[in-house]
Design a protein around this motif. Sequence first.
Motif, short mmCIF file in Angstrom:
data_model
loop_
_atom_site.label_atom_id
_atom_site.label_comp_id
_atom_site.label_asym_id
_atom_site.label_seq_id
_atom_site.Cartn_x
_atom_site.Cartn_y
_atom_site.Cartn_z
N ALA A 77 -32.06 75.37 59.04
CA ALA A 77 -33.16 74.47 58.69
C ALA A 77 -32.84 73.08 59.24
O ALA A 77 -31.74 72.81 59.74
CB ALA A 77 -33.34 74.41 57.17
N ASN A 78 -33.86 72.20 59.19
CA ASN A 78 -33.69 70.76 59.42
C ASN A 78 -33.46 70.36 60.87
O ASN A 78 -33.29 69.17 61.15
CB ASN A 78 -32.55 70.20 58.57
CG ASN A 78 -32.79 70.42 57.08
OD1 ASN A 78 -33.92 70.33 56.62
ND2 ASN A 78 -31.73 70.74 56.36
N SER A 79 -33.44 71.30 61.80
CA SER A 79 -33.32 70.95 63.21
C SER A 79 -33.96 72.04 64.04
O SER A 79 -34.21 73.15 63.54
CB SER A 79 -31.85 70.78 63.61
OG SER A 79 -31.16 72.01 63.49
N THR A 80 -34.26 71.77 65.30
CA THR A 80 -34.85 72.77 66.16
C THR A 80 -34.08 72.84 67.47
O THR A 80 -33.47 71.87 67.91
CB THR A 80 -36.33 72.44 66.48
OG1 THR A 80 -36.41 71.17 67.14
CG2 THR A 80 -37.16 72.42 65.21
N GLY A 81 -34.13 74.03 68.09
CA GLY A 81 -33.52 74.21 69.39
C GLY A 81 -34.41 75.08 70.24
O GLY A 81 -34.81 76.17 69.83
N LEU A 82 -34.77 74.60 71.45
CA LEU A 82 -35.69 75.32 72.32
C LEU A 82 -35.07 75.46 73.70
O LEU A 82 -34.62 74.47 74.30
CB LEU A 82 -37.01 74.56 72.42
CG LEU A 82 -38.02 75.07 73.46
CD1 LEU A 82 -38.49 76.48 73.13
CD2 LEU A 82 -39.21 74.11 73.57
N LEU A 83 -35.07 76.71 74.21
CA LEU A 83 -34.75 76.98 75.60
C LEU A 83 -36.04 77.42 76.27
O LEU A 83 -36.61 78.45 75.92
CB LEU A 83 -33.68 78.06 75.73
CG LEU A 83 -33.38 78.55 77.15
CD1 LEU A 83 -32.85 77.41 78.03
CD2 LEU A 83 -32.37 79.72 77.13
N GLN A 84 -36.48 76.63 77.26
CA GLN A 84 -37.78 76.86 77.89
C GLN A 84 -37.57 77.08 79.39
O GLN A 84 -37.01 76.24 80.08
CB GLN A 84 -38.68 75.64 77.66
CG GLN A 84 -40.13 75.83 78.02
CD GLN A 84 -40.94 74.62 77.58
OE1 GLN A 84 -40.55 73.49 77.82
NE2 GLN A 84 -42.07 74.88 76.94
N LEU A 85 -38.03 78.25 79.87
CA LEU A 85 -37.85 78.63 81.27
C LEU A 85 -39.22 78.85 81.88
O LEU A 85 -39.91 79.82 81.54
CB LEU A 85 -37.00 79.89 81.36
CG LEU A 85 -35.64 79.81 80.65
CD1 LEU A 85 -34.96 81.17 80.64
CD2 LEU A 85 -34.74 78.77 81.29
N THR A 86 -39.62 77.97 82.78
CA THR A 86 -40.97 78.01 83.35
C THR A 86 -40.91 77.82 84.85
O THR A 86 -39.90 77.35 85.41
CB THR A 86 -41.86 76.92 82.74
OG1 THR A 86 -41.30 75.63 83.06
CG2 THR A 86 -41.96 77.05 81.23
N GLY A 87 -41.99 78.20 85.54
CA GLY A 87 -42.17 77.87 86.95
C GLY A 87 -41.10 78.38 87.88
O GLY A 87 -40.88 77.80 88.96
N GLY A 88 -40.40 79.45 87.53
CA GLY A 88 -39.35 80.00 88.38
C GLY A 88 -37.97 79.50 88.08
O GLY A 88 -37.00 79.87 88.77
N GLY A 89 -37.80 78.68 87.06
CA GLY A 89 -36.47 78.20 86.68
C GLY A 89 -35.60 79.31 86.13
O GLY A 89 -36.09 80.27 85.53
#
Length: 325
Positions: free
Chosen positions: A26-38
């Motif tokens: 809880a209380n924090s967020t973590g995002l791994l975002q892979l777009t556009g061929g990355g």
Amino acid sequence: GTISVEDPNSVLTQTGSSKLTLGAAANSTGLLQLTGGGTFTTGTGTVTVNPTGRIEIDGGTLNCNGLLDIDGGQLEQISGSLNMPTGGQITVQNGGDVIYDDTYRIDDDNTVTVTDSGSTWHSDSHLYVGYDSAGTLNLTGGADLTADVNVFVGRNVGADGTVLVDGANTNFSTTNSVYVGGSTSSAQGNATFTVSNSSRLDVANRLKIYDTANFTLDWGNVNANIVELAPGASFNATDRSGLLFTNTLVGFGDNIDLDCLLYIGTNVGGTGGSHTVGAGQSLDIEDYCTIGYNAAGILTISDGGDVSNGAVSYIGADDEAAMLG
């Protein structure tokens, strides 16, 4: 925090036994975002996605060289690829969620385990368990898996697919068909499929079992519009050990012996069903038999056909139409 890898020339690589943890309880967020061929390539350590963590693959690639643990968090693939190593393992647990829009293959000795109440895997396209080599899918502990297209177990020659659906409130459902041991039209690879301990398999169209497969109903529930056995295939249910709901039985041979509860005419497929036992044919049900359950059901016995029931028969259960011919 966010890691975003956004175009074809963007590559982020972990080395050695590096681990990756996204989010927390809880209380924090973590995002791994892979777009556009990355592309993001992990180390050989575990990738953990906690309840406030998320992996989003939308046109990018995730090369995972260690274990992938969706531990209450979410992975969503919109387009692009998730690549696991030979012998790789994906675990979805503690309410974790995987949404995969493209075809996914559990292959190369990979194992996917979805476990615990609230944990889900949703496939918007074909799901293969054992495509060209070995693959294992374990669905246990009250988890849910849904597939919007076909599911293949042991799809090609040389494949070896294993599926276990086990435990109360554990549900495997598809809005189309399940092919165990082959393609839509022919036997191919080896397959083992078990539905056990009050779990449930729902197949809106056809459950087809080839002679390269071993299908076992062990105190589980199978609900399929059509259950079809290819020549030489077997449907194993012993000791009154499960419930089979269907509208149509195909390929079970002239002499059907089922040691489970049988329901003919169910709400799968919407229109009900029928079965005919004619000259030289027999139907032996060791447990309860219901004709017409949540939909119309017809059992026709003609030309000297023989039907026996080792327990109780219900005709027209739940206020539905049924007929003995």
